[in-house]
Design a protein around this motif. Structure first.
Motif, mmCIF file in Angstrom:
data_model
loop_
_atom_site.group_PDB
_atom_site.id
_atom_site.type_symbol
_atom_site.label_atom_id
_atom_site.label_comp_id
_atom_site.label_asym_id
_atom_site.label_seq_id
_atom_site.Cartn_x
_atom_site.Cartn_y
_atom_site.Cartn_z
ATOM 1 N N ILE A 187 11.220 -2.002 -6.035
ATOM 2 C CA ILE A 187 11.432 -2.464 -4.659
ATOM 3 C C ILE A 187 10.123 -2.952 -4.047
ATOM 4 C CG2 ILE A 187 12.095 -1.727 -2.348
ATOM 5 C CD1 ILE A 187 14.403 -2.268 -4.389
ATOM 6 N N ASN A 188 9.019 -2.289 -4.356
ATOM 7 C CA ASN A 188 7.723 -2.816 -3.921
ATOM 8 C C ASN A 188 7.536 -4.244 -4.401
ATOM 9 O OD1 ASN A 188 7.003 -0.453 -2.631
ATOM 10 N ND2 ASN A 188 5.527 0.204 -4.167
ATOM 11 N N GLY A 189 7.973 -4.509 -5.622
ATOM 12 C CA GLY A 189 7.864 -5.858 -6.164
ATOM 13 C C GLY A 189 8.706 -6.858 -5.398
ATOM 14 N N HIS A 265 -1.587 -10.199 4.473
ATOM 15 C CA HIS A 265 -2.274 -9.595 3.324
ATOM 16 C C HIS A 265 -3.633 -9.032 3.712
ATOM 17 C CE1 HIS A 265 0.573 -10.549 0.184
ATOM 18 N NE2 HIS A 265 -0.279 -10.111 -0.718
ATOM 19 N N MET A 266 -4.378 -9.788 4.508
ATOM 20 C CA MET A 266 -5.717 -9.326 4.867
ATOM 21 C C MET A 266 -5.652 -8.032 5.686
ATOM 22 S SD MET A 266 -7.596 -11.499 3.314
ATOM 23 C CE MET A 266 -6.254 -11.530 2.127
ATOM 24 N N ILE A 267 -4.726 -7.962 6.620
ATOM 25 C CA ILE A 267 -4.567 -6.739 7.413
ATOM 26 C C ILE A 267 -4.026 -5.618 6.529
ATOM 27 C CG2 ILE A 267 -3.377 -5.693 9.378
ATOM 28 C CD1 ILE A 267 -3.349 -8.529 10.657
ATOM 29 N N GLY A 268 -3.069 -5.962 5.673
ATOM 30 C CA GLY A 268 -2.503 -4.962 4.764
ATOM 31 C C GLY A 268 -3.533 -4.378 3.826
ATOM 32 N N HIS A 269 -4.463 -5.205 3.351
ATOM 33 C CA HIS A 269 -5.520 -4.695 2.468
ATOM 34 C C HIS A 269 -6.333 -3.605 3.156
ATOM 35 C CE1 HIS A 269 -5.685 -8.570 -0.194
ATOM 36 N NE2 HIS A 269 -4.667 -7.793 -0.482
ATOM 37 N N GLU A 270 -6.583 -3.783 4.436
ATOM 38 C CA GLU A 270 -7.363 -2.777 5.163
ATOM 39 C C GLU A 270 -6.589 -1.459 5.289
ATOM 40 O OE1 GLU A 270 -10.337 -3.332 5.483
ATOM 41 O OE2 GLU A 270 -10.488 -5.512 5.440
ATOM 42 N N ILE A 271 -5.280 -1.551 5.459
ATOM 43 C CA ILE A 271 -4.461 -0.336 5.532
ATOM 44 C C ILE A 271 -4.491 0.396 4.195
ATOM 45 C CG2 ILE A 271 -2.147 0.585 5.935
ATOM 46 C CD1 ILE A 271 -1.619 -1.842 7.746
ATOM 47 N N THR A 272 -4.355 -0.347 3.107
ATOM 48 C CA THR A 272 -4.419 0.281 1.784
ATOM 49 C C THR A 272 -5.782 0.907 1.537
ATOM 50 O OG1 THR A 272 -2.765 -1.181 0.818
ATOM 51 C CG2 THR A 272 -4.296 -0.145 -0.699
ATOM 52 N N ASP A 278 0.833 2.115 -0.627
ATOM 53 C CA ASP A 278 1.189 1.035 -1.542
ATOM 54 C C ASP A 278 1.055 -0.318 -0.850
ATOM 55 O OD1 ASP A 278 1.857 3.072 -3.235
ATOM 56 O OD2 ASP A 278 4.010 2.658 -3.271
ATOM 57 N N HIS A 279 0.490 -1.271 -1.562
ATOM 58 C CA HIS A 279 0.229 -2.602 -1.002
ATOM 59 C C HIS A 279 1.476 -3.214 -0.365
ATOM 60 C CE1 HIS A 279 -1.073 -6.722 -0.634
ATOM 61 N NE2 HIS A 279 -0.195 -7.116 -1.529
ATOM 62 N N ALA A 280 2.592 -3.218 -1.090
ATOM 63 C CA ALA A 280 3.798 -3.853 -0.580
ATOM 64 C C ALA A 280 4.271 -3.187 0.704
ATOM 65 C CB ALA A 280 4.909 -3.809 -1.627
ATOM 66 N N ARG A 281 4.056 -1.882 0.814
ATOM 67 C CA ARG A 281 4.529 -1.160 1.988
ATOM 68 C C ARG A 281 3.657 -1.448 3.212
ATOM 69 N NH1 ARG A 281 8.598 2.893 0.407
ATOM 70 N NH2 ARG A 281 9.250 1.984 -1.575
ATOM 71 N N THR A 282 2.420 -1.813 2.991
ATOM 72 C CA THR A 282 1.608 -2.263 4.122
ATOM 73 C C THR A 282 2.105 -3.615 4.619
ATOM 74 O OG1 THR A 282 -0.107 -3.473 2.861
ATOM 75 C CG2 THR A 282 -0.393 -1.090 3.120
ATOM 76 N N LEU A 283 2.539 -4.469 3.707
ATOM 77 C CA LEU A 283 3.046 -5.787 4.094
ATOM 78 C C LEU A 283 4.323 -5.655 4.925
ATOM 79 C CD1 LEU A 283 2.638 -7.730 0.712
ATOM 80 C CD2 LEU A 283 0.961 -7.426 2.549
ATOM 81 N N ALA A 284 5.167 -4.699 4.548
ATOM 82 C CA ALA A 284 6.421 -4.506 5.277
ATOM 83 C C ALA A 284 6.182 -4.034 6.703
ATOM 84 C CB ALA A 284 7.305 -3.497 4.539
ATOM 85 N N MET A 285 5.059 -3.337 6.935
ATOM 86 C CA MET A 285 4.714 -2.943 8.301
ATOM 87 C C MET A 285 4.135 -4.109 9.094
ATOM 88 S SD MET A 285 3.024 0.836 7.883
ATOM 89 C CE MET A 285 2.048 0.538 6.406
#
Length: 385
Positions: A187-189, A265-272, A278-285
């Protein structure tokens, strides 16, 4: 449509049993380093297939590449390649292993501090070892692009680099190799691929008719695949379609000649980097919150997305935009992926810390127009709270 240059030299070998074709892709004299992550590649039998396909060639193995590959671990692989005179790298795994292998490929011949490759966003690399991939997790599209994201434990940095020298020479995509994955990773994928498409699509119109239709087809496919694959995890055709959609989502084709917005992606990278989510879960937020904050800048494409992907035609323009943002959130939530920072106990102080990380890493003007400032990034994070 904007001017563009499109180049993609990666040969794709897709389908059951294709790992056996490794023998055709490598010189008999190749000295190979096989790079992988944890024990799943061994348990699933993928490594055994790879070893058999390599035959009598000289090869070594390097395991332990993390879910967010670290500079510290990868430099050990660099040392191993240099000391043993290896000349070809083979990534066996998902995006993290492939990204890590690209960094090793660029770092081995690099003279100087290899972290320069990351801080220069890839321009410092002028040579690279050849590499190939055997994909076990469809998500990142790393098997058919020249991008890589690497973390550094000692500093908490997570940086991206891109360089055409690290395109894989070939990539083996056997959907059966994904069957043993935990559903959470599958699902992350789905989510990662969905956002990859959206970041090349959800900007502003430039009359890229083929790119838009390709993107909308990929998005519609993912909307269908997500819930179906949860209900039928052993369906080979669903696995095949997810694997190919994930590759097409980030191999450069749909992004040629159209503007991009990689701020999610850039904001998500900072959360990770800070919270190890998980990277994908940061994107979903981040992504649905970005749509809420940037709805005026993205109005035309939001309305296009609403009708072409979700068949939303009723109501005023604002009502349709509200509805399609809700649909996007519900898509993620129905896959079991939260869309709120609060699901991970990230509060006001966490948002302040994340904005500071963005500033520290120079992420002060993101988005398709470079106008997502730190203040706007804060608004996005607050909308995700």
């Amino acid at each position: 449509m904007q001017n563009f240059e499109f180049y993609n030299p990666t040969r794709v070998l897709f389908g059951k049993g294709m790992i056996g074709r490794l023998d055709d892709q490598l010189s008999p004299q190749a000295r190979v380093l096989v790079l992988y992550g944890g024990s799943s590649a061994e348990r699933s039998g993928t490594l055994a297939e790879v070893r058999a396909a390599l035959g009598s060639r000289t090869f070594r193995e390097f395991g332990g590449i993390e879910a967010n590959p670290t500079y510290e671990t990868l430099m050990k692989a660099v040392t191993m390649v240099r000391e043993e005179g290896l000349d070809f790298l083979l990534a066996v795994g998902g995006g993290s292993v492939m990204d890590g292998t690209k960094f090793v490929a660029a770092a081995v011949p690099y003279e100087g501090e290899a972290w320069d490759i990351l801080t220069s966003k890839g321009t410092a690399a002028t040579k690279a070892l050849p590499l190939g991939t055997v994909v076990t997790l469809p998500a990142t599209g790393s098997e058919m692009n020249c991008m890589s994201v690497i973390s550094r434990q000692s500093t908490g940095d997570k940086l991206l680099f891109s360089n055409p020298l690290v395109y894989p020479r070939f990539s083996v995509l056997d959907p059966t190799r994904t069957m043993s994955l935990p559903m959470k990773q599958v699902i992350n994928g789905v989510v990662d691929s969905f956002v990859h498409v959206m970041e090349q699509y959800m900007t502003y119109p430039v009359d890229g008719m083929a790119q838009d239709r390709f993107s909308e087809g990929l998005l519609s496919s993912l909307v269908e695949i997500g819930p179906r694959i949860m209900a039928a995890p052993d369906d080979y055709d669903l696995r095949s379609n997810l694997m190919w959609v994930a590759t097409l989502a980030l191999n450069g084709l749909i992004g040629a000649g159209v503007p991009h917005d990689w701020s999610t992606h850039m904001i998500g990278h900072e959360i990770t980097a800070k919270y190890h989510i998980d990277h994908a879960r940061t994107l979903a937020m981040v992504f649905p919150a970005l749509l809420k904050v940037r709805r005026e800048e993205k109005r035309a494409k939001l309305l296009q997305y609403a009708v072409r992907v979700w068949n939303l035609t009723d109501g005023t323009e604002d009502e349709r935009i509200n509805a399609v943002i809700r649909k996007t959130e519900e898509f993620f939530e129905n896959l079991g992926v939260p869309t709120r920072l609060s699901a991970y106990d990230i509060g006001a102080q966490g948002i302040t810390d994340l904005v500071q990380q963005l500033e520290d890493h120079g992420m002060t003007h993101l988005g398709e127009n470079g106008d997502i400032t730190l203040d706007v990034s804060r608004q996005i994070l607050e909308a995700a709270a």
